[in-house]
Design an enzyme around this catalytic site. Structure first.
Site, short mmCIF file in Angstrom:
data_model
loop_
_atom_site.label_atom_id
_atom_site.label_comp_id
_atom_site.label_asym_id
_atom_site.label_seq_id
_atom_site.Cartn_x
_atom_site.Cartn_y
_atom_site.Cartn_z
N ASN A 136 0.84 -1.19 0.00
CA ASN A 136 0.00 0.00 0.00
C ASN A 136 0.88 1.25 0.00
O ASN A 136 1.28 1.75 1.04
CB ASN A 136 -0.90 -0.02 1.24
N ASN A 141 -5.63 6.59 -1.18
CA ASN A 141 -6.55 6.10 -2.20
C ASN A 141 -7.27 4.82 -1.80
O ASN A 141 -7.97 4.21 -2.61
CB ASN A 141 -5.82 5.92 -3.55
N ASP A 142 -7.13 4.41 -0.54
CA ASP A 142 -7.77 3.16 -0.12
C ASP A 142 -9.29 3.23 -0.29
O ASP A 142 -9.92 2.26 -0.69
CB ASP A 142 -7.43 2.84 1.34
N GLY A 161 -6.09 -2.23 0.20
CA GLY A 161 -5.45 -0.93 -0.03
C GLY A 161 -4.16 -0.94 -0.85
O GLY A 161 -3.58 0.11 -1.10
N ASP A 163 -1.67 -0.90 -4.01
CA ASP A 163 -1.86 -0.05 -5.19
C ASP A 163 -0.61 -0.02 -6.08
O ASP A 163 0.40 -0.67 -5.79
CB ASP A 163 -2.25 1.37 -4.75
N ASP A 328 -7.04 -14.33 -19.08
CA ASP A 328 -7.79 -15.13 -18.11
C ASP A 328 -8.67 -16.16 -18.82
O ASP A 328 -9.04 -15.99 -19.98
CB ASP A 328 -8.67 -14.14 -17.32
N GLU A 357 -4.52 -18.69 -19.82
CA GLU A 357 -4.85 -19.53 -18.66
C GLU A 357 -5.71 -20.70 -19.15
O GLU A 357 -6.93 -20.64 -19.13
CB GLU A 357 -5.59 -18.74 -17.58
CA CA Z 1 -3.73 2.45 -1.26
#
Ligand code: CA
Length: 614
Positions: A136, A141-142, A161, A163, A328, A357
């Site tokens: 984090n 920005n959480d 959180g 980033d 994916d 994948e």
């Molecule tokens: Ca964050």
């Protein structure tokens, strides 16, 4: 007192802004000099279908305009010829003579820079990380306004959180560890009410989730990584999108999604796409069934959806200078679409790499999806790389079982013996673990000796190795306990964490042992061409010892695994073909010289790597 003319100007500017705010044009920008000269704009805005778009710009022509079923969409087909120069042009959406909306469209000049779009190959080691759980770097920005889910670090399935800044802050750490490529689980917006942390329910294909940062931050990450000689793989999802997507309640066409009368889940049986005996019922459920209630199944047989996804991929590669893609749930979309998608990537970036994948159990099932010209049904995927799930399953067993006729390291030997099924076995990605299964240390029953054997195997066998964040410091976790347990926060990634395992001082002795071991292995591999690209020769496991060589005309590396609980004396006479011309060797892990090539003792439950010397 504000003068009237001034007020009129201000009001008309505000009016224009509000008009622009009302329409969404995607892709939001494009480039000159692309091999594929066409561009299809998807325009969304209230009643936009009553307008006629107009462009006056040299080299850019509107070829056709297509209305959707919903009045709020228009698809504008452009031709961008060689005469088009980089710049900004106005798209005016007119109803009769009145401009209802306008959009400033940016054409950038395509950059040709060899440090961008590098692809990846056997010289690389991939590090997979989950951005919400790695570090984090910016606690501000959480929680972001407008995002449905708030941060909650106490919830193992909540947002924690992590980033983009957290990744940038630890590029030095990754460089020190010796990985060369970072594969990051999806960073695009997932504005879902819960479990949005994993990133696979995208709600905006053109926007980084604000809790991770901005598009610019992502671009900056790629730039910073490139400066350190690290590459970036973007995780993409073509099969499904989050049900909180803006279009969910107003689809352009009903068949934008694969629709069912009632919610129908995929049967997750990827083999139905290759099975010569598959029933239509099972195939349809596989491809058109939804991956999850919250993940709408996109219909890539709708040509506009298909083009949307293809252009989106090209946009990110070009915008970021991206080195590779992990796609994916590869066998879930229509396979003809996936081949078209691949062809368009390779048209623009001929040496590009995409790893699919293909999560299937047998080499034959996986080999079907690696590009080749010999599939029984004529299908050609154009896919450059696949994950080696069958080999990972064998690795999960091998060092936990006692070697026997059909036990232990024979599982590895037998999977590798089936490499004749692959068009190019060097193009498979060999992984210790990933974000969907038990962690390596857990699979090795928290026995560091077995952990080391697993690491050595992954780094020295043929293919491109991939590890999972925190594996290098023995993070443990069982998938059965819930996905949160295999995706825990990297210790030290959050301000105030008790210990910081990104630093030597913050690691326990066990963590440091694993980290130093992994670093030594990776840093050695980085400089050793024969272990990267060399041929592979294996010997049938005997007496609990499995041996293989990576070799070419100039060099050879011998890799041994003693899979027993006793020290084993290995008689080298069996390997004389591979030892010819070599007189001694250097043990990479112990840094000792190996001078006796007749017999060698390998300690119990240990790997040994010997770089042969002439
Ligand atoms: Ca964050």
């Amino acid at each position: 007192m504000i003068s009237r003319p001034f007020l009129t100007i201000v009001l008309s500017m505000l009016y224009m802004l509000s008009l622009n705010a009302q329409i969404r044009v995607e892709p939001p920008s494009w480039w000159t000099g692309m091999k594929h000269p066409k561009l299809q704009l998807m325009v969304h805005g209230a009643n936009i279908s009553v307008t006629t778009p107009q462009i006056d710009y040299q080299g850019v022509q509107i070829e056709s305009v297509v209305k959707a079923e919903s009045p709020n969409y228009l698809f504008v087909n452009l031709l961008i010829t060689d005469e088009a120069k980089a710049g900004t042009f106005k798209i005016e959406f007119k109803n009769k003579k009145k401009t209802i909306a306008s959009y400033d469209y940016i054409l950038n000049e395509r950059v040709s820079d060899p440090s961008l779009y590098q692809g990846f190959d056997n010289s690389d080691v991939i590090y997979l990380l989950m951005p919400d759980r790695f570090a984090n770097g910016d606690p501000n920005n959480d929680d972001m306004v407008g995002m449905l889910e708030k941060a909650d670090r106490s919830n193992s399935l909540g947002r924690h959180g992590g980033d983009i800044k957290g990744i940038i802050d630890h590029l030095d750490y990754l460089e020190e560890l010796g990985v060369t490529v970072i594969w990051i689980n999806p960073l695009l917006e997932n504005n879902m009410p819960k479990q949005s942390y994993h990133g696979y329910a995208i709600t905006d294909y053109y926007k980084v989730d604000p809790r991770f940062g901005t598009n610019e931050d992502y671009k900056n990450l790629v730039k910073k990584a490139h400066e350190k000689g690290l590459k970036i793989i973007m995780d993409m999802v073509a099969n499904h999108a989050g049900t909180e997507y803006y279009w969910n309640d107003d689809l352009p066409m009903k068949d934008w999604y694969n629709q069912w009368d009632e919610f129908t889940r995929s049967n997750y049986r990827g083999i139905t796409q290759a099975d010569p005996y598959a029933s239509e019922y099972d195939y349809e459920k596989m491809v058109k069934g939804w991956f999850d209630m919250s993940m709408a199944d996109l219909n890539q047989h709708n040509e506009f959806m298909a083009e949307f996804l293809i252009q989106n991929t090209i946009w990110w590669i070009e915008y970021l200078g991206l080195d590779g893609i992990r796609q994916d749930t590869y066998p879930y979309p229509y396979k003809d679409f996936m081949a078209d998608w691949m062809k368009r990537i390779l048209l623009e970036y001929p040496d590009y790499n995409v790893v699919g994948e293909v999560w299937l159990d047998y080499p034959s099932m996986v080999a079907y999806w690696l590009d080749n010209k010999t599939n029984h049904d004529g299908y050609r995927s154009y896919l450059t790389n696949v994950f080696d799930f069958p080999l990972m399953y064998a690795l999960n067993r091998a060092f936990n079982e006692q070697d026997g006729w059909d036990k232990g390291t024979l599982a590895l030997y037998e999977i590798l013996a089936q490499d004749f099924l692959y068009s190019n076995p060097m193009n498979v990605v060999v992984m210790t673990d990933n974000h969907d299964g038990d962690r390596l240390f857990t699979k090795m029953q928290e026995d560091i000796r077995k952990f080391k054997m697993g690491m050595v195997f992954t780094m020295t066998v043929r293919g491109i190795p991939q590890i999972y964040y925190g594996g290098e410091i023995l993070m443990a976790g069982k998938e059965h306990d819930g996905h949160g347990h295999i995706r825990e926060d990297f210790p030290g990634g959050w301000p105030g964490d008790e210990a910081n395992a990104f630093t030597k001082e913050g690691r326990t002795p066990g963590q440091q042992e694993a980290f130093a071991f992994t670093r030594r292995l990776l840093q050695w591999r980085k400089t050793n061409e024969v272990v990267q690209y060399g041929e592979f020769t294996q010997y049938i496991p005997e007496n609990g010892v499995y041996v293989y060589f990576r070799h070419n005309d100039d060099a050879s590396v011998m890799v041994m695994f003693n899979n027993t609980e006793e020290n084993r004396e290995v008689d080298f006479s069996r390997f004389s073909d591979n030892l010819e011309g070599y007189k001694k060797g250097r043990s990479i892990l112990t840094r000792r010289l190996v001078e006796n090539f007749d017999k060698l003792v390998i300690p119990a439950k240990s790997p040994m790597i010997v770089e042969l010397m002439k």
